[in-house]
Every structure is written in structure tokens, then in C-alpha cells.
Design a protein around this motif. Structure first.
Motif, PDB file in Angstrom:
ATOM      1  N   GLN A 352      87.637 -21.633 112.081  1.00 31.17           N
ATOM      2  CA  GLN A 352      87.857 -21.606 113.522  1.00 31.17           C
ATOM      3  C   GLN A 352      86.648 -21.045 114.262  1.00 31.17           C
ATOM      4  O   GLN A 352      86.728 -20.769 115.469  1.00 31.17           O
ATOM      5  N   SER A 353      85.545 -20.885 113.549  1.00 31.95           N
ATOM      6  CA  SER A 353      84.320 -20.414 114.197  1.00 31.95           C
ATOM      7  C   SER A 353      83.611 -21.596 114.868  1.00 31.95           C
ATOM      8  O   SER A 353      84.065 -22.740 114.776  1.00 31.95           O
ATOM      9  N   LYS A 354      82.483 -21.317 115.505  1.00 37.19           N
ATOM     10  CA  LYS A 354      81.730 -22.356 116.194  1.00 37.19           C
ATOM     11  C   LYS A 354      80.497 -22.791 115.416  1.00 37.19           C
ATOM     12  O   LYS A 354      79.568 -23.380 115.979  1.00 37.19           O
ATOM     13  N   THR A 355      80.497 -22.497 114.097  1.00 34.70           N
ATOM     14  CA  THR A 355      79.352 -22.874 113.263  1.00 34.70           C
ATOM     15  C   THR A 355      79.835 -23.412 111.931  1.00 34.70           C
ATOM     16  O   THR A 355      80.942 -23.090 111.487  1.00 34.70           O
ATOM     17  N   GLY A 356      79.033 -24.244 111.301  1.00 30.35           N
ATOM     18  CA  GLY A 356      79.354 -24.756 109.976  1.00 30.35           C
ATOM     19  C   GLY A 356      79.137 -23.690 108.912  1.00 30.35           C
ATOM     20  O   GLY A 356      78.227 -22.863 109.016  1.00 30.35           O
ATOM     21  N   ILE A 357      79.974 -23.683 107.875  1.00 26.69           N
ATOM     22  CA  ILE A 357      79.894 -22.656 106.835  1.00 26.69           C
ATOM     23  C   ILE A 357      80.111 -23.280 105.453  1.00 26.69           C
ATOM     24  O   ILE A 357      80.507 -24.438 105.327  1.00 26.69           O
ATOM     25  N   ASN A 358      79.850 -22.472 104.430  1.00 28.87           N
ATOM     26  CA  ASN A 358      80.117 -22.829 103.039  1.00 28.87           C
ATOM     27  C   ASN A 358      80.864 -21.690 102.365  1.00 28.87           C
ATOM     28  O   ASN A 358      80.916 -20.570 102.874  1.00 28.87           O
ATOM     29  N   LEU A 359      81.410 -21.989 101.176  1.00 27.01           N
ATOM     30  CA  LEU A 359      82.014 -20.968 100.326  1.00 27.01           C
ATOM     31  C   LEU A 359      81.145 -20.818  99.090  1.00 27.01           C
ATOM     32  O   LEU A 359      80.785 -21.817  98.449  1.00 27.01           O
ATOM     33  N   TYR A 360      80.792 -19.576  98.743  1.00 28.02           N
ATOM     34  CA  TYR A 360      79.928 -19.284  97.600  1.00 28.02           C
ATOM     35  C   TYR A 360      80.658 -18.363  96.626  1.00 28.02           C
ATOM     36  O   TYR A 360      81.547 -17.605  97.010  1.00 28.02           O
ATOM     37  N   ASP A 361      80.222 -18.427  95.363  1.00 30.38           N
ATOM     38  CA  ASP A 361      80.744 -17.524  94.338  1.00 30.38           C
ATOM     39  C   ASP A 361      79.587 -16.761  93.719  1.00 30.38           C
ATOM     40  O   ASP A 361      78.714 -17.339  93.067  1.00 30.38           O
ATOM     41  N   GLY A 362      79.549 -15.441  93.933  1.00 35.27           N
ATOM     42  CA  GLY A 362      78.503 -14.613  93.357  1.00 35.27           C
ATOM     43  C   GLY A 362      77.162 -14.839  94.013  1.00 35.27           C
ATOM     44  O   GLY A 362      77.051 -15.233  95.170  1.00 35.27           O
ATOM     45  N   ALA A 363      76.105 -14.627  93.206  1.00 28.80           N
ATOM     46  CA  ALA A 363      74.749 -14.734  93.734  1.00 28.80           C
ATOM     47  C   ALA A 363      74.254 -16.173  93.773  1.00 28.80           C
ATOM     48  O   ALA A 363      73.145 -16.443  94.233  1.00 28.80           O
ATOM     49  N   ASN A 364      75.052 -17.102  93.279  1.00 24.59           N
ATOM     50  CA  ASN A 364      74.658 -18.510  93.264  1.00 24.59           C
ATOM     51  C   ASN A 364      74.494 -19.030  94.688  1.00 24.59           C
ATOM     52  O   ASN A 364      75.391 -18.906  95.510  1.00 24.59           O
ATOM     53  N   SER A 365      73.335 -19.606  94.975  1.00 26.15           N
ATOM     54  CA  SER A 365      73.070 -20.100  96.326  1.00 26.15           C
ATOM     55  C   SER A 365      73.610 -21.508  96.545  1.00 26.15           C
ATOM     56  O   SER A 365      73.516 -22.049  97.648  1.00 26.15           O
ATOM     57  N   THR A 366      74.175 -22.115  95.483  1.00 26.93           N
ATOM     58  CA  THR A 366      74.757 -23.448  95.614  1.00 26.93           C
ATOM     59  C   THR A 366      76.205 -23.325  96.071  1.00 26.93           C
ATOM     60  O   THR A 366      77.013 -22.656  95.430  1.00 26.93           O
ATOM     61  N   PRO A 367      76.579 -23.976  97.165  1.00 26.00           N
ATOM     62  CA  PRO A 367      77.960 -23.859  97.661  1.00 26.00           C
ATOM     63  C   PRO A 367      78.959 -24.466  96.680  1.00 26.00           C
ATOM     64  O   PRO A 367      78.638 -25.388  95.922  1.00 26.00           O
ATOM     65  N   LEU A 368      80.189 -23.949  96.699  1.00 27.06           N
ATOM     66  CA  LEU A 368      81.266 -24.562  95.942  1.00 27.06           C
ATOM     67  C   LEU A 368      81.622 -25.911  96.569  1.00 27.06           C
ATOM     68  O   LEU A 368      81.422 -26.129  97.764  1.00 27.06           O
ATOM     69  N   VAL A 369      82.158 -26.796  95.747  1.00 22.62           N
ATOM     70  CA  VAL A 369      82.501 -28.149  96.184  1.00 22.62           C
ATOM     71  C   VAL A 369      83.972 -28.394  95.890  1.00 22.62           C
ATOM     72  O   VAL A 369      84.475 -28.029  94.820  1.00 22.62           O
ATOM     73  N   THR A 370      84.675 -29.023  96.812  1.00 17.89           N
ATOM     74  CA  THR A 370      86.075 -29.343  96.579  1.00 17.89           C
ATOM     75  C   THR A 370      86.178 -30.511  95.599  1.00 17.89           C
ATOM     76  O   THR A 370      85.194 -31.198  95.320  1.00 17.89           O
ATOM     77  N   SER A 371      87.377 -30.764  95.102  1.00 16.66           N
ATOM     78  CA  SER A 371      87.563 -31.876  94.168  1.00 16.66           C
ATOM     79  C   SER A 371      87.416 -33.231  94.844  1.00 16.66           C
ATOM     80  O   SER A 371      87.336 -34.260  94.176  1.00 16.66           O
ATOM     81  N   THR A 372      87.351 -33.237  96.183  1.00 10.69           N
ATOM     82  CA  THR A 372      87.139 -34.479  96.924  1.00 10.69           C
ATOM     83  C   THR A 372      85.717 -34.580  97.463  1.00 10.69           C
ATOM     84  O   THR A 372      85.433 -35.405  98.333  1.00 10.69           O
ATOM     85  N   GLY A 373      84.807 -33.736  96.950  1.00  9.38           N
ATOM     86  CA  GLY A 373      83.385 -33.877  97.258  1.00  9.38           C
ATOM     87  C   GLY A 373      82.886 -33.168  98.490  1.00  9.38           C
ATOM     88  O   GLY A 373      81.760 -33.406  98.931  1.00  9.38           O
ATOM     89  N   CYS A 374      83.680 -32.265  99.094  1.00  6.61           N
ATOM     90  CA  CYS A 374      83.263 -31.563 100.312  1.00  6.61           C
ATOM     91  C   CYS A 374      82.633 -30.219  99.968  1.00  6.61           C
ATOM     92  O   CYS A 374      83.073 -29.531  99.051  1.00  6.61           O
ATOM     93  N   SER A 375      81.632 -29.829 100.724  1.00  3.73           N
ATOM     94  CA  SER A 375      81.049 -28.491 100.566  1.00  3.73           C
ATOM     95  C   SER A 375      80.888 -27.812 101.924  1.00  3.73           C
ATOM     96  O   SER A 375      81.386 -26.716 102.137  1.00  3.73           O
ATOM     97  N   ALA A 376      80.199 -28.456 102.869  1.00  6.90           N
ATOM     98  CA  ALA A 376      80.032 -27.881 104.207  1.00  6.90           C
ATOM     99  C   ALA A 376      81.334 -27.995 104.993  1.00  6.90           C
ATOM    100  O   ALA A 376      81.961 -29.056 105.037  1.00  6.90           O
ATOM    101  N   ILE A 377      81.740 -26.889 105.596  1.00  6.90           N
ATOM    102  CA  ILE A 377      82.984 -26.847 106.386  1.00  6.90           C
ATOM    103  C   ILE A 377      82.590 -26.749 107.851  1.00  6.90           C
ATOM    104  O   ILE A 377      82.180 -25.692 108.329  1.00  6.90           O
ATOM    105  N   ASN A 378      82.682 -27.838 108.561  1.00  5.62           N
ATOM    106  CA  ASN A 378      82.312 -27.844 109.973  1.00  5.62           C
ATOM    107  C   ASN A 378      83.333 -27.079 110.814  1.00  5.62           C
ATOM    108  O   ASN A 378      84.439 -26.779 110.363  1.00  5.62           O
ATOM    109  N   SER A 379      82.927 -26.771 112.018  1.00  8.01           N
ATOM    110  CA  SER A 379      83.814 -26.076 112.950  1.00  8.01           C
ATOM    111  C   SER A 379      85.102 -26.866 113.142  1.00  8.01           C
ATOM    112  O   SER A 379      85.092 -28.095 113.245  1.00  8.01           O
ATOM    113  N   SER A 380      86.232 -26.143 113.145  1.00  5.22           N
ATOM    114  CA  SER A 380      87.587 -26.714 113.331  1.00  5.22           C
ATOM    115  C   SER A 380      88.062 -27.532 112.138  1.00  5.22           C
ATOM    116  O   SER A 380      89.061 -28.248 112.238  1.00  5.22           O
TER     117      SER A 380
END
Length: 465
Positions: A352-380
């Protein structure tokens, strides 16, 4: 008289020094002629996979003495073997590659197209191009030595997707707007190029003889970053025949519920045969489907409920060899008298923020990916990610696996490349237990990436499979 002698001696020494210096300079000029230009020439600009062509570099000036270095712009496409101004280019995988000849800051390049391996029975109607730099369907990693042809669902001329070279990683298949106009789950059905060529006029005869079948998802709203992997054991002379008279989609995995996929078959299918290498196998069945509520692929596995095996994942153990080259598996053994258990916890990120975000696990700079191929979570937008459970080492022996009901995480965090220090547990020092089969919803608010807040707003049990 003395004066005259000294004058003659000095003149002789000067002449000798001048001769020596001039001789040295002449030697230097003749031994080092700088390269001012390089030009690559060749009678051809294509090479087939497994074959080679020769490139030649012409130097300016013609008596230049510098060393030429040859470089392949992509060794996954072609390799180079150089000998001075001559270079042998060998095709590795279909696509284009720049071959570069250089000396210091002087260079030239030539674009080479690597084509399908030549053969008397070559396929010319299958596209083996890697579409990673353009719009693509999904990516495939082929861990076998076989060239494969991919279809949507089942093999036919109208469901043909494209080809996958042997031993390739991250090969992006072409996306047909006729086959994939909307987001959807589907089966990637693979046959060998040899089988394709031999049955081009009767492709339906291959329907129960896949080289591999993978449950997949194409997402029009994502970059489809998941790489679907074809196991290295596929393509052998042994057979695993699966009877699935159940109402569930079944996937067979090797050496654990998170292991390599051997094959997939839909509900109510019989005699699906997977050709594999000889060896000892621990095969774990899992059941998969697309959940329209979560917009995510849900995976559960059956586990025994009684006796010494209670709590352990259902498993089939067998050996395939010259004395027994085939085994029959029956999915009905895994659908009754067992408990269906989720192998994952689910985290929903509600942005619900006004910026795109990702979900990370630990120090890994690669975002997690959903089982349907999504990584970047756009606003709304709201996406669901999966968390694997750990193996219970104390209650598991070889091939008899019991998985934990929860896993403790402390380093899950939200953000993007500019700032990702928003830990969903409050801080990197705070941990939380995430339970299999539960859905955890975190809501993210804020105007910029520098002032986000993250709050756990709901915990619930996932619906029955």
C-alpha cells in the motif's frame, strides 16, 4: 703533437659511439611495429552447433608484430581457439554471438549466428533461439545431452512452442500470442528432437511418451523469472510408468519433496511413461494446482498417518537396471489413508506504499520470486511468496523424510536496491516461526522507499487442497 693525438682519439671514440647507437635504434625499429587497425575476414558468418568455422584477422600495417587476442562475447553460444591471427569458432548453442579480435585499444568484431546442428534429418520448423533479450514465455534449464522440442499441454502442430538446446541454462522460449494471450498455468511437454522428426506427421502418438512434463505458469503481469529445470536423469533407457486415476495433478520429485522434478501428469491419466537413467531412486509425489484465491501455485505432499512411518512423507523406492528396466507407480496409493500437508508457509505482501518493492531473504541481494514468476511488487499490488520447511534430521533416515511443521526466519526484509532495511519481524535480530499451511499477510505503507512501515495484519490457515 700530444694535442693532435688526443684529438684523433676523441674523434674515433665519437664515431664508434655514434655507430653503436644508430645500430641499436635500427634493431629496435625492425623488431616492434605497432598494430594500428584490425579487420576480421571470413567467407561465412554462420556455424552449426557442434561444428566450427575459421576467422582471419588482417593487420595494419602488414608488417605489424603485435599479438592478437580472440574473445567470444558469449561462451554459452560459441567458443574460440586462437593461433595468432587465425581463430577457430565452434558453435555451442543457437543464437548470435560477437567474436572479437583485439590488441590493446585496437579491435574489430564479427557477429556469428549459431544455427541448429546439421543433420540429414534436421528440423527446420522449430525455433531454437534464446529469447532472453526480448519477450519470452518461460525459461528452461536443460540438464541433459538431448535437444528438446517443447509443446503446450500435449504434442501437436498447433501447440508447438519452440526448441531447447542440449545442456543449456536459462533458455528463454518464444511466447506465442495465439497460445498465451492471458496468464495461465499449463504443462510444458517435451520430446526429443529425434522423436519429433520421426513422428512429425503423427505427434499425438507421443502423448503418453514425454521426455519430460513440467507444471508451469505464464504470467502476463510479471517478468516470468522462474527457471523450469529438466532433471539430468531424464532420457535414459529405463521407464517409470505412472497411473493416475485420482482427481489430483501429480508431480514426481527425486530425493525429497523439494528435489528435481522427474515428471508431471494431470488428473485421470494412465500409462504416462518417463524415460530415465538406470540407478536407485527415492521418488516423492507432490500434488500441485493453481489457487485462484492466492493467485499462486499451491503444493502439498502426502504423508503417512500410522505405524512406524507416521509423519513421514510418502516415498517410492526402487532400482532400475538391466534386470528390471521398468517400474509401475499408482497415484491412488498416495491419495487415500494419508494426510495432505503443505510443504510451505505463505507470505502475502500487500503493498500500500507509493513505491515498488521486493522481498528478500538474508543478505542475498536477489529478490524472492513467486511460483508464478513475480518478484517486483508495484504500488497497490499484492503477491504471495512461499517459504520451504526444513528436514527433521532426527526423525529422518535415507529416503525416509519427515519435514518440520515450521521454520524460523529472522532476515526476511522489504525494500529495493535503494533501501531494503525493513525487516518484517521488526529487526534482523528478531525471529519468527512460520508454519506450513499458514498464510501471513504483511501490509507495507509509506510515500517513499525511505519511510516505509511493515505490519503483520493477518494470519490464517490456507483452504483445503
Amino acid at each position: 703533437m700530444k694535442k693532435t693525438k688526443w684529438l684523433l682519439l676523441a674523434t674515433a671514440l665519437f664515431s664508434l659511439a655514434s655507430f653503436s647507437c644508430n645500430k641499436t635504434n635500427d634493431d629496435d625499429d625492425s623488431s616492434d611495429v605497432a598494430i594500428t587497425a584490425i579487420s576480421i575476414s571470413s567467407s561465412v558468418d554462420t556455424v552449426a552447433v557442434g561444428e566450427a568455422i575459421t576467422l582471419k584477422a588482417s593487420l595494419t600495417p602488414s608488417n605489424a608484430t603485435g599479438t592478437v587476442e580472440w574473445i567470444s562475447g558469449n561462451t554459452d553460444r560459441a567458443t574460440v581457439q586462437s593461433a595468432g591471427t587465425t581463430c577457430i569458432v565452434k558453435g555451442v548453442a543457437e543464437g548470435t554471438v560477437d567474436i572479437i579480435a583485439k590488441n590493446g585499444n585496437v579491435s574489430d568484431s564479427k557477429t556469428i549466428t549459431v544455427t541448429t546442428a546439421s543433420s540429414s534429418n534436421a528440423t527446420n520448423d522449430v525455433d531454437y533461439t534464446n529469447y532472453s533479450n526480448s519477450t519470452y514465455l518461460v525459461k528452461v534449464r536443460n540438464n541433459t545431452s538431448k535437444k528438446l522440442v517443447a509443446f503446450k499441454g500435449s504434442p501437436s502442430k498447433t501447440t508447438l512452442i519452440g526448441g531447447v538446446p542440449a545442456s543449456t541454462t536459462n533458455h528463454a522460449l518464444p511466447k506465442s500470442s495465439e497460445l498465451f494471450s492471458t496468464s495461465q498455468d499449463f504443462v510444458l511437454f517435451f520430446v526429443t528432437e529425434d522423436d519429433y522428426n520421426a513422428n512429425k506427421e503423427n505427434l499425438t502418438s507421443l502423448e503418453n511418451k514425454p521426455f519430460a512434463r513440467l507444471y508451469s505458469y505464464y504470467n502476463t503481469n510479471a517478468t516470468n523469472n522462474i527457471v523450469y529445470e529438466i532433471s539430468s536423469v531424464m532420457g535414459g533407457d529405463m521407464s517409470i510408468v505412472l497411473q493416475n486415476n485420482t482427481s489430483y495433478n501429480v508431480e514426481l520429485r527425486k530425493d525429497g519433496i523439494y528435489g528435481e522434478t522427474i515428471g508431471y501428469t494431470g488428473a485421470s491419466t494412465i500409462n504416462t511413461t518417463f524415460k530415465v537413467d538406470s540407478g536407485d531412486y527415492y521418488v516423492f509425489p507432490v500434488f500441485r494446482k493453481f489457487d485462484t484465491t492466492l493467485n499462486e501455485i499451491v503444493t502439498v505432499y502426502p504423508k503417512y498417518t500410522s505405524g512406524n512411518a507416521a509423519g513421514k512423507a510418502c516415498v517410492e523406492y526402487f532400482s532400475l537396471n538391466d534386470s528390471q528396466n521398468s517400474v509401475q507407480l499408482d497415484a491412488s496409493n498416495w491419495s487415500s489413508g494419508v494426510a495432505f500437508t503443505s510443504g510451505y508457509a505463505y507470505i502475502r505482501i500487500n503493498n500500500q506504499s507509493k513505491t515498488g518493492i521486493n522481498l528478500y531473504d538474508g543478505a542475498n541481494s536477489t529478490p524472492l520470486v513467486t511460483s508464478t514468476g513475480c518478484s517486483a511488487i508495484n504500488s497497490s499490488k499484492s503477491y504471495v511468496f512461499t517459504l520451504k520447511m526444513d528436514l527433521n534430521q532426527s526423525n529422518s533416515t535415507t529416503g525416509q523424510y519427515e519435514y518440520e511443521d515450521f521454520k524460523t526466519y529472522s532476515m526476511l526484509h522489504i525494500g529495493n536496491a535503494l533501501n531494503s532495511n525493513y525487516y518484517i519481524t521488526g529487526s534482523s535480530e528478531t525471529s519468527k516461526d512460520f508454519y506450513a499451511g499458514k498464510i501471513y499477510t504483511y501490509t507495507v505503507k509509506g510515500n517513499t522507499i525511505y519511510d516505509l512501515t511493515v505490519e503483520l495484519t493477518n494470519e490464517s490457515e490456507m483452504s483445503q487442497f
